[in-house]
Every structure is written in structure tokens, then in C-alpha cells.
Design a protein around this motif. Structure first.
Motif, short mmCIF file in Angstrom:
data_model
loop_
_atom_site.label_atom_id
_atom_site.label_comp_id
_atom_site.label_asym_id
_atom_site.label_seq_id
_atom_site.Cartn_x
_atom_site.Cartn_y
_atom_site.Cartn_z
N GLY A 67 -39.04 -56.57 -3.70
CA GLY A 67 -39.09 -56.66 -5.16
C GLY A 67 -37.71 -56.79 -5.76
O GLY A 67 -37.50 -57.59 -6.68
N VAL A 68 -36.77 -56.02 -5.24
CA VAL A 68 -35.40 -56.08 -5.76
C VAL A 68 -34.83 -57.49 -5.56
O VAL A 68 -34.25 -58.09 -6.47
CB VAL A 68 -34.50 -55.03 -5.06
N GLY A 69 -35.03 -58.04 -4.35
CA GLY A 69 -34.55 -59.39 -4.08
C GLY A 69 -35.19 -60.40 -5.01
O GLY A 69 -34.51 -61.28 -5.55
N GLY A 70 -36.48 -60.25 -5.22
CA GLY A 70 -37.19 -61.16 -6.12
C GLY A 70 -36.67 -61.04 -7.54
O GLY A 70 -36.49 -62.03 -8.24
N TRP A 71 -36.41 -59.79 -7.94
CA TRP A 71 -35.91 -59.55 -9.30
C TRP A 71 -34.57 -60.25 -9.50
O TRP A 71 -34.36 -60.96 -10.49
CB TRP A 71 -35.76 -58.04 -9.54
N ILE A 72 -33.68 -60.05 -8.51
CA ILE A 72 -32.34 -60.65 -8.63
C ILE A 72 -32.47 -62.19 -8.66
O ILE A 72 -31.83 -62.86 -9.49
CB ILE A 72 -31.46 -60.22 -7.44
N ALA A 73 -33.31 -62.72 -7.79
CA ALA A 73 -33.46 -64.18 -7.75
C ALA A 73 -33.98 -64.72 -9.08
O ALA A 73 -33.48 -65.72 -9.60
CB ALA A 73 -34.41 -64.56 -6.61
N LEU A 74 -34.96 -64.04 -9.65
CA LEU A 74 -35.50 -64.49 -10.93
C LEU A 74 -34.45 -64.39 -12.03
O LEU A 74 -34.30 -65.29 -12.86
CB LEU A 74 -36.73 -63.67 -11.32
N ARG A 75 -33.73 -63.26 -12.02
CA ARG A 75 -32.71 -63.06 -13.04
C ARG A 75 -31.69 -64.20 -12.99
O ARG A 75 -31.30 -64.76 -14.01
CB ARG A 75 -32.01 -61.71 -12.83
N LEU A 76 -31.25 -64.53 -11.77
CA LEU A 76 -30.25 -65.59 -11.62
C LEU A 76 -30.87 -66.96 -11.93
O LEU A 76 -30.20 -67.84 -12.47
CB LEU A 76 -29.69 -65.58 -10.19
N ASN A 77 -32.12 -67.11 -11.58
CA ASN A 77 -32.80 -68.37 -11.85
C ASN A 77 -32.76 -68.71 -13.33
O ASN A 77 -32.51 -69.84 -13.72
CB ASN A 77 -34.25 -68.26 -11.37
N TYR A 78 -33.00 -67.69 -14.17
CA TYR A 78 -33.02 -67.96 -15.61
C TYR A 78 -31.62 -67.96 -16.22
O TYR A 78 -31.39 -68.59 -17.24
CB TYR A 78 -33.91 -66.93 -16.32
N ALA A 79 -30.71 -67.21 -15.59
CA ALA A 79 -29.39 -67.05 -16.22
C ALA A 79 -28.40 -68.12 -15.78
O ALA A 79 -27.44 -68.39 -16.49
CB ALA A 79 -28.84 -65.66 -15.89
N THR A 80 -28.60 -68.72 -14.62
CA THR A 80 -27.60 -69.65 -14.09
C THR A 80 -28.25 -70.95 -13.64
O THR A 80 -29.47 -71.06 -13.57
CB THR A 80 -26.89 -69.06 -12.86
N ASP A 81 -27.40 -71.92 -13.29
CA ASP A 81 -27.88 -73.18 -12.75
C ASP A 81 -27.51 -73.32 -11.28
O ASP A 81 -27.44 -74.42 -10.74
CB ASP A 81 -27.29 -74.37 -13.53
N LEU A 82 -27.24 -72.19 -10.63
CA LEU A 82 -26.84 -72.24 -9.22
C LEU A 82 -27.91 -72.92 -8.38
O LEU A 82 -29.10 -72.83 -8.69
CB LEU A 82 -26.63 -70.81 -8.70
N PRO A 83 -27.49 -73.58 -7.29
CA PRO A 83 -28.49 -74.16 -6.39
C PRO A 83 -29.40 -73.07 -5.83
O PRO A 83 -28.94 -71.94 -5.60
CB PRO A 83 -27.66 -74.78 -5.26
N VAL A 84 -30.67 -73.40 -5.62
CA VAL A 84 -31.64 -72.39 -5.25
C VAL A 84 -31.28 -71.69 -3.93
O VAL A 84 -31.39 -70.47 -3.81
CB VAL A 84 -33.05 -73.00 -5.17
N THR A 85 -30.82 -72.47 -2.95
CA THR A 85 -30.52 -71.85 -1.67
C THR A 85 -29.41 -70.81 -1.81
O THR A 85 -29.49 -69.72 -1.24
CB THR A 85 -30.11 -72.93 -0.65
N LEU A 86 -28.40 -71.14 -2.61
CA LEU A 86 -27.32 -70.19 -2.85
C LEU A 86 -27.88 -68.93 -3.52
O LEU A 86 -27.52 -67.80 -3.18
CB LEU A 86 -26.26 -70.85 -3.75
#
Lengths: 323, 291, 419
Positions: A67-86
């Protein structure tokens, strides 16, 4: 590398190639989705198995770290344009750090009390996720808006479900290699000595604290990665997927599958996600799967410590020595 | 404002007594057999569902309550006789993990038998209430607290005074020595599983009436109950009782503090976590203890 | 509103028609072409997804739709072609919801989904439905995605209009000035609906507050006491039936019947509730209902009863969702009957559903419509009942609500010429 390990590695590579290339051609869209989930949870189960097999420690809180990993990934997904793999790697890395931080006070424990601590953490995380929810594209640190969720990105080359399945399978293969590397090098030897006797390991000049933390960090990294991949697979995350009971189930299935090899993690992932899906497709109740899981756990605990994977590997070994 | 605190104090004690009651059942079994029974909540849930089923068949209500106790005892002793002996000499953690398997089986079976619909388990004592500090407290809640206190006192007396109690304590201290001394291990352990099963049955009845009659909800009540048991270091009955009550009161009081109100359900786990840390104080960072 | 006048006329009309029907043809339900001949052509695949697991059973919609489709298949089908209705259960599990939808939409290639009822399915699958251009005529929606997506249209109102409808009644008839909305801490469900309920209260110059709880919360007593500490005069139970009943039990324990005005959206309007709640709440619990009463004598409601009696299964739910599933299925069948039976495929069905505008039923207060839009909420006016003597009594017939949430919806209705 001993011959058996070598064969098992080659079997693994062949299996990976087969699933990545052939399976998507023959399976329907439903089963691609199911196998994607199974692979994602196999990744997380391999972390639980690692800590249990190498250090004898019971971790019921892996679901919380997913869940923590998912949370961080979602947070970054909405906040940044980083490539998904990164983004997946960052989520895994940060979760690894968090896993190690949680493990720090727990290092003095093992056995029952450690299991209880992780159960408490899983219960805490369940309430935490419920209270703060997963980011859905809203404003602020928590990123939750009282509305429908915005889209979650997938890698450009893995937009379709089939391509995403291949992407997850390759991530799983890389993760298994990472674990294999650890086991066959310094950390693996250190863990083996720590398992035997912490005092002896220390006397032999091994930094016991560091290597124990490293195991937790690696397990956390695997959990975080799987959480991030899950977010991409589902397009959103829901607090109800991260209940403490699921953490118990994931540990149970890791044991049932077998904690000593990558095959065990795959069996665990398949049991966790594929079996209920098959039952559902046949119109059988998911409760039957639960009964099977419970019985299998008791069986594994009492008579089959190496789990289903151990039995499969054992059959191979026999076949090999007959030649 | 004082009145509001009173409200939450009484309400917290009511919830806390439920945590305590279940925690006590866990500790009794743990002390005499070495099993931390994660299936305890599932036993309670099964007992509550059996009570509902028997009542639904139109039986005389006291018969349905009795059926709940019987269900608790039978399911608990079944595990104690059929599975537990095979694990008797394993580490406590392995014993606990095995009960997770039993929990999953019971959950599955309950799901198969009782599909999901609106059900209610009411006890006659739900309708009778006294007012304490402005909160109406039903007699059922008083019973929960009463049973918890009574169980603690009775078990302490029993373990102290009776021959069987002595055997139980001997068994808990050292299984091998107890066997050498000629203590009838099977008999003693069966009794312990039975007592704990009966308590689970009673707890299930009270939970079903006071909380919600839903197998999963009651089954996973074992997690906060474990927190209460941890406060009692998995061994002390009075500490478990106090721990459960303390957790309940803190949890209820947090409702009044808005920023933490949504997180108040975390209380049992935070308190248990702090307790474990405190118990580990003084030990060196690296060397793990045996359990 | 004008619509209710039109509706009243429509209902009387329907009633008189029904009277003639009943004379002509005893107790047999009326379905589709009503030929009495079983359809034997090539089946048309239609999907349906429900959520049936603790803490709630949302299978009424697919039950109602399934019964109606069976009835249609026994009565000429869609111009000779039977409907093959494939129902899946998401078990409140987002992952499973995604899987079963993929199975229906991609593997089975259903032409549309009808009767869906769930708290997770629509959130997970809304992008899939849009990408595959397949329409969902849902019946049991409870989350924002259901009303804010291009390819989902639900016949039920969901917690937002129904909850606000209940509040409007509480303000006008019970004198509510300060209300607490007790809901689950789920952003697209409790959070969403309670936010809009607060907005509604402040737009009226009144006070509202949200008490959002963990769905797994054990200690409902504290939730109740929290409302007490907030000093509200009205409690709106924005919860599924199970937890709502749990809270009412706690309130009963505390003698809370007179302390607050108790109102609730539709979930508590369920046949089994009377038995579980008991006499204590009689005359003290007001519930907004999204469709018509179970015993109303409108033609569609009576036909629903007959369809369920004849084609339903014993364990089918007969709740609001079932009514909603039945009427969704009926609108769907009516739309398909206008198509050339040999040319029924996903694109033609999607178009046919989007072309539904202004169909009426005595089960609904307002005309039903779909249209092409990025959000859909055709049903937003309901009725109010009071819980009485183990049953329910109608307190107020069709009335509309006035929340800002409806602005884009009302604009659509104007554009479609429905006002």
C-alpha cells in the motif's frame, strides 16, 4: 552455482520467455488481467519469503508496504511527469527505506513478538489508508479530492493490458534475479550465519544490524515495486485492498507456495489471485478457496516446510539424479 | 464539558471491556498451552452465527446461547486435540501461524453456510439499561465487563488453588518437565482449550449483540484483542483486563480531538506497539531474544 | 415541478391501462413483444456486474434485470433473438471488478451492460467502458464515477440526491437546522455525498457537518457520541443498510430517538429492515426513496412484482435496486426492439441507448433519458417515507431537490427539451 540451481535458473528464464511471448496470444483479456495481478503479488510474496527463509522472521505487514508503495507511486503520478518505470523504482526504493525504518525497533525481536509487531503495523496501516485514502488527483499533500479519480499513467510501450502484463513479468524476472544475486553473494552468506547464531555472525565480523536491515529493505523494495505496479494495473487503488487480513493471507500463501525459491513466490501469487479467479469463473464460492488456503497453510506448517515449490523442485532433483 | 468526558469514559469502558474479554480468552490459552490462538475471533464468530441459527430455527433463546457456548468449546477442543499435539514442541511463532490456517478455514466455512444478509442477535439484556454519567449502559455491556472481571478472578483462583490449575501452570512453564512429572498433559490441555473455547463462545454472543453480527467483523476483532493481550504481556490476566479497558477509553476520548478522531481506531495497535518496545528496553539492539 | 404534474397524469394513465390489462390477462407479466412465444434466434450477449459481499448486497439490480430478460426471452425476445444475460459479482473487490468487466466487455463482447450495482465497479471500469464505447445502464450506484462518466447512466439516484432529498424533507417538515452526515470515509462515496450535503446546508443558511467513519469501525458508540458532542439536531445516515442499522441500535441503546431527527437515503428502505429494527424506531425514521414504493399500484411496479413472482428466483432481492434493475432492463429492451434484429451489435446498441430520451415510468418521478454527455443523472427526485409499525408509509410524493450539483444535469435536460 550448483547444477540444480543452474537448471532452476534456466527453467526460470525459459518460463519467463514463454509467459511473456506465448501466453498473451492464447489467453483471453480476463486471464491476462488475472495473471498480471498474480505476478504483481508474486513479487510482493517473494519479499515475505525472503525474510522468512533467510532470517526466520514472520512478516504479516507486507500488504501495508504494498500500500505504501502504491501510495507513493500514485502521489508521484499526479504530481510529476517522471517516466513510469522511474516512478516504480522510486516507489520501491522509498518503501524499502520505510520498511527498514519500521524494522529498526523490531530488530531485537523475532518469533512470536515480531509477528505480533508486524500484525499491529498491518492493522495500523489499514486504518491509515482508510483515513487518508489513496491520491486520486486532488490537491494538497494527500492528493485526495472528494470526486472521481483521474487517470494513472502506464509506460508508453505498455499501454494495453497485454503489454502491461509483459512489463510486469519482466519486472518480476528482474526482481528474482536481484534476489538470486543477494542470496549467492555477501548478504546471503551473512543472512545464513545470522540465522544460525547472531553472536557467531557478529564474532565473524558481520555487521548483523546492517544485514538484517538490508533484508527488510530489500523485502520492502519488492513490496513497494509491486504496489506501484498494482496502481498502474488497476488505474487506482482502494483502501479496501490493503486490509490486515490480506497481509495474513499473503504470508500464509508465501509459506504454502514455499519460501526457499522463486517458484514458491509464483505459486503464492497464483494461489492468491488465479485460484479465486478460476473459482469465480466456474461459479464456485471464493469461500472454498479460503478453506483450501487454511488447510494448505496448516499442512505446510506441519509437514511440508518447503511448500509446494519444494515438492516440485524435489521431483526435479529426483529426476535429475536418476540420469 | 465534564459531562461529555463522562459520556466518552463510559462508552470507552464499554468497548474496552470487549477488547479485554477477548484478550483474556487469548491469554488463558496462551498461558496453559503456549498457543496464541489467532482463530479465537473466528471461534467467537462461529459461535455467534450458531446462536443466530438456532434462534432462527425457533428454539427457546437460552438454548441458542447454550448452543453458542457448545460451538465454541467443540471447535476449540477439536483443534486442541486434532492439530495442536502435532505442533506441541514447535516454536510459539509457528504455533500461532498454524492457528491462522484454522482461522481461514473457519472463515471460509462460515461464508459458505451463512451468506451475507441483515441479521440481528439480540439478548434480552439489550433492552434493560442503567444511566451512568449521562450514558445509558445496557445490561449486556455490564455483562461483558462482568464476565471479563469474573473470568480474571476465577482463573487466578483456579490456577492458584486447584490441582488442575497447578498442572496448567507447570505445563506452561516447562512442557518437558511437566511430562516427566507425570502430569496428564492431554487432559490438562484439553481442559484449557475447552475453557478458552467457552469464553470465545460467550464473547461471540456479546460481540454479535453489541457490535455487529457479521463473521468477518467478529473474526478480525482478534487483532485489537491481541493488542490488549500484548499489554498483559500475553501472560498477565489482570494486566490484559486493564489494558483492554485503557485502550477502549483512550480510543473513545480521541473522538473529542478532531484531528485525531479519524485515526482513533489505531489506538489498540499504537498502545500495543509501545508496550512491546517498552518490554524490549534494555536489550541490546542487535541480538534478538528467543521469542 | 411541472414534471410531477405530467407524471401524475402519466401514472393515472398507466393505472387505467393496467386495469384493462389485468382484466384481459390475469396475473401474467407483460414483457417486450409479449408474444408468449420463446425466442429461438441467435442470442444477444448482455452483461451485468453486481457487488455482493460484506458489508452489503448490491445484487438486486441484476436480479431484477435477469428476471425481466427471462420474461422477454419467453415472449418473443428482441424480435426473435433471446438475451443471453451474463452476470458477474465483483465482491466489493476493485481488482476482481476490473477482471470481470474485462471478461464481459473484451472476452464475451457484450453489446451493453444492464443492472449493474456496486460500490467499486464503476470507479475501476469507467475508463474501460469509455475506451470500448460500451454503455452501462446501471441500477444500483453509490459512487461519484457512476454519475460523472460518459458511458454509465444509472436509474437509481445514489446517496447524493437521495441524501439531500431526505435533508430537504427534514428541513421543511421536521425543522432541521444543523445536520450531521454520517458516512464512510470513502472519497467517491461518503466523502463525496457528505461534502455536497454540507454545501446544500450552507446554501440554505443552515449548518452541516460530516462525520466520516472507517468502514471497519467497531465502535459505533463513539460515532454516535461524536454527533452528540457536535450538538446537531438531525442525523443523516449516509450508509449501507448494515452499518446504518448498527448505528440505530446504538442510538436505541442511548435513547437517541428523541435527541435527533433521523433521516436516511434509500438503503434503509428494504423489506427486511422492519424485522431487524423493531418497534422502537416506528414513526421516528424518515427515508428518502429513489424509486416508487414496493406496493404502489402503478403499471410498471405491478408488472415488476409479477415478473419477479414468475421469473425471479427465491433468493432474489426485492428491494429498490431490483425495481431499478427491472426498469433499466425494460428501457433497454424497448430501445433494442426499435433496431433491426440482424444489425444488433455494440455500436448500434450504444447509439440506441444514447438515443433514449424522455421515456417514462411510474417507478420514476421524472422522465428517463441518456443522451451523449460526460455525466448522467436522470433520476434526481424522489419520495419520502416514514418507518412505521415494521413497514413504511408514504409521507411526501415526488419532489425535486435544489443543489448546485445538478446544474450541469439540468442544463442537459433543457438541451434535450425535457424541461
Amino acid at each position: 552455482m550448483d547444477p540444480l540451481q543452474k537448471t532452476s535458473t534456466w527453467i526460470g528464464v525459459a518460463l519467463l520467455a514463454l509467459t511473456v511471448l506465448i501466453l498473451p496470444m492464447v489467453l483471453g483479456a480476463l486471464w491476462i488481467k488475472v495473471l498480471t495481478s498474480a505476478a504483481i503479488f508474486a513479487l510482493a510474496a517473494s519479499g515475505v519469503a525472503l525474510v522468512y527463509a533467510q532470517l526466520g522472521l514472520i512478516n504479516l505487514a507486507q500488504i501495508a508496504l504494498i500500500g505504501v508503495g502504491g501510495w507513493i507511486a500514485l502521489r508521484l503520478n499526479y504530481a510529476t511527469d517522471l517516466p513510469v518505470t522511474l516512478l516504480v523504482i522510486i516507489a520501491g526504493g522509498l518503501t524499502g527505506v520505510i520498511g527498514a525504518l519500521f524494522a529498526l525497533p523490531a530488530l531485537r525481536m523475532r518469533g512470536l513478538y515480531l509477528a505480533l509487531v508486524t500484525l499491529m503495523v498491518a492493522a495500523l496501516a489499514q486504518i491509515f489508508f482508510n483515513a487518508f485514502q489513496f491520491p486520486n488527483g486532488g490537491e494538497g499533500f494527500w492528493g485526495v479530492a472528494q470526486k472521481s479519480a483521474d487517470a494513472v499513467r502506464r509506460p508508453g510501450f505498455a499501454q494495453s493490458d497485454t503489454a502491461y502484463f509483459r512489463y510486469v513479468m519482466i519486472a518480476l524476472g528482474v526482481a528474482f534475479m536481484l534476489i538470486g544475486l543477494h542470496k549467492s553473494s555477501a548478504p546471503g552468506r551473512a543472512w545464513a550465519m545470522i540465522r544460525q547464531s547472531e553472536a557467531n555472525a557478529m564474532a565473524a565480523g558481520i555487521n548483523v544490524t546492517f544485514f538484517k536491515l538490508w533484508a527488510f529493505a530489500l523485502s520492502g523494495f519488492l513490496a513497494g515495486t509491486s504496489g506501484a505496479l498494482l496502481a498502474g494495473a488497476l488505474g487506482q487503488l482502494d483502501a479496501r485492498s490493503f486490509l490486515a487480513g490480506e497481509g495474513i493471507l499473503l504470508f500464509a500463501l508465501a509459506v504454502v507456495g514455499g519460501v526457499f525459491s522463486w517458484l514458491g513466490a509464483i505459486v503464492a501469487g497464483l494461489l492468491y489471485k488465479l485460484l479465486p479467479a478460476i473459482f469465480n469463473d466456474l461459479g464456485l464460492s471464493a469461500d472454498i478457496a479460503m478453506i483450501i488456503f487454511g488447510a494448505a497453510l496448516m499442512h505446510a506448517i506441519m509437514t511440508a516446510p518447503e511448500g509446494i515449490a519444494g515438492q516440485i523442485m524435489g521431483a526435479f532433483k529426483k529426476g535429475g539424479s536418476d540420469d | 464539558m465534564l459531562k461529555v468526558y463522562g459520556l466518552f469514559l463510559v462508552s470507552g469502558l464499554a468497548v474496552g471491556s470487549l477488547y479485554a474479554l477477548a484478550g483474556i480468552g487469548l491469554v488463558i490459552l496462551r498461558r496453559s498451552t503456549g498457543f496464541l490462538n489467532f482463530a479465537y475471533g473466528a471461534l467467537a464468530a462461529a459461535a455467534a452465527m450458531v446462536a443466530w441459527q438456532v434462534a432462527d430455527w425457533g428454539a427457546w433463546p437460552p438454548l441458542s446461547w447454550f448452543a453458542a457456548l457448545v460451538a465454541g468449546v467443540v471447535l476449540s477442543v477439536a483443534y486442541g486435540r486434532l492439530v495442536a499435539p502435532a505442533l506441541a514442541w514447535r516454536e510459539p511463532a509457528v504455533k500461532a501461524v498454524a492457528t491462522l490456517g484454522y482461522m481461514l478455514i473457519l472463515l471460509g466455512v462460515m461464508g459458505l453456510i451463512w451468506d451475507d444478509e441483515l441479521r440481528k442477535l439480540s439478548l434480552p439484556t439489550d433492552k434493560i439499561a442503567v444511566t451512568l454519567l449521562g450514558v445509558r449502559v445496557t445490561v449486556t455491556r455490564l455483562i461483558a465487563l462482568g464476565v471479563a472481571v469474573a473470568a480474571v478472578i476465577a482463573m487466578i483462583l483456579y490456577l492458584d488453588r486447584s490441582r488442575m490449575g497447578l498442572n496448567m501452570r507447570a505445563l506452561a512453564d516447562d512442557r518437558d518437565h511437566a511430562a516427566l512429572l507425570g502430569i496428564p498433559i492431554i487432559k490438562v490441555e484439553t481442559l484449557a482449550w475447552g475453557i478458552s473455547g467457552a469464553l470465545a463462545g460467550g464473547t461471540g454472543l456479546l460481540f454479535g449483540s453489541l457490535v455487529r453480527l457479521e463473521p468477518t467483523v467478529i473474526t478480525f476483532m482478534v487483532i485489537p484483542a491481541t493488542a490488549a493481550a500484548i499489554v498483559g504481556r500475553l501472560t498477565s490476566l489482570p494486566m490484559t483486563l486493564l489494558g483492554g479497558l485503557f485502550i477502549g477509553v483512550i480510543e473513545a476520548m480521541l473522538t473529542l480531538y478532531k484531528p485525531l478522531a479519524p485515526l482513533r481506531a489505531m489506538t489498540p495497535f499504537v498502545i500495543a506497539g509501545l508496550m512491546i518496545l517498552w518490554m524490549q528496553r534494555g536489550t541490546s539492539l542487535t541480538f534478538a531474544s528467543k521469542d | 415541478m411541472k414534471t410531477s404534474l405530467i407524471l401524475a397524469t402519466a401514472a393515472t394513465l398507466g393505472l387505467s391501462l393496467m386495469g384493462e390489462d389485468a382484466k384481459a390477462d390475469g396475473h401474467a407479466p407483460v414483457c417486450g413483444l409479449n408474444t408468449g412465444q420463446a425466442a429461438t434466434g441467435e442470442p444477444i450477449k448482455v452483461g451485468g456486474i453486481n457487488g455482493n459481499a460484506p458489508p452489503g448486497d448490491f445484487s438486486g439490480g441484476t436480479d431484477g434485470a435477469a428476471a425481466y430478460f427471462d420474461c422477454v426471452n419467453a415472449n418473443g425476445g428482441i424480435n426473435g433473438r433471446p438475451i443471453d444475460y451474463l452476470v458477474e459479482n465483483d465482491q466489493w473487490n476493485p481488482e476482481l471488478a476490473g477482471q470481470v468487466a474485462t471478461k464481459l466487455v473484451k472476452d464475451e463482447g457484450v453489446v451493453a451492460l444492464v443492472g449493474n450495482g456496486s460500490v467499486v465497479e464503476m470507479a475501476v471500469n469507467a475508463p474501460l467502458y469509455a475506451a470500448e464505447d460500451v454503455m452501462v445502464m446501471a441500477s444500483g450506484c453509490a459512487i461519484s464515477e457512476c454519475y460523472e462518466s460518459s458511458h454509465i447512466v444509472s436509474t437509481n439516484q445514489g446517496p447524493l440526491p437521495s441524501g439531500i432529498g431526505a435533508l430537504k424533507f427534514a428541513i421543511e417538515e421536521l425543522g432541521a437546522t444543523n445536520a450531521a452526515c454520517i458516512g464512510f470515509n470513502i472519497p467517491n462515496n461518503g466523502g463525496w455525498a457528505c461534502d455536497w450535503m454540507n454545501e446544500y446546508m450552507s446554501s440554505k443558511g443552515l449548518q452541516g457537518t460530516s462525520i466520516l467513519m472507517d468502514p471497519t469501525a467497531v465502535d459505533l458508540n463513539s460515532v454516535y457520541l461524536q454527533a452528540l458532542a457536535e450538538g446537531v439536531d438531525t442525523i443523516l445516515l449516509m450508509l449501507p443498510a448494515g452499518p446504518a442499522i448498527g448505528l440505530l441500535k446504538v442510538a436505541e441503546e442511548q435513547g437517541g430517538r428523541e435527541m435527533f431527527k433521523w433521516v436516511s437515503p434509500t438503503p434503509l428502505y428494504e423489506p427486511g429492515v422492519g424485522e431487524v429494527l423493531g418497534d422502537y424506531w416506528s414513526d421516528h425514521l424518515y427515508i428518502n426513496i429513489e424509486l416508487n414504493t414496493f406496493d404502489s399500484d402503478g403499471a410498471d411496479n405491478q408488472n415488476w412484482v409479477k415478473v419477479m413472482d414468475t421469473y425471479g428466483k427465491d433468493d432474489d432481492r426485492r428491494d429498490t435496486f431490483s425495481q431499478s434493475g427491472y426498469i433499466s432492463a425494460k428501457f433497454f429492451v424497448d430501445a433494442l426492439l426499435d433496431l433491426d434484429a440482424d444489425r444488433i451489435d455494440r455500436p448500434s446498441v450504444t447509439k440506441a441507448i444514447q438515443n433514449i430520451v424522455g421515456v417514462e415510468s411510474d417507478l420514476l418521478c421524472d422522465p428517463y433519458y441518456v443522451g451523449v454527455a460526460d455525466r448522467h443523472m436522470p433520476n434526481h427526485s424522489g419520495r419520502m417515507v416514514v418507518f412505521k409499525d415494521g413497514g413504511f408509509e408514504l409521507m411526501r410524493d415526488c419532489y425535486d431537490i435544489d443543489t448546485n450539483y445538478l446544474e450541469p444535469i439540468l442544463a442537459q435536460e433543457t438541451a434535450l427539451g425535457l424541461d
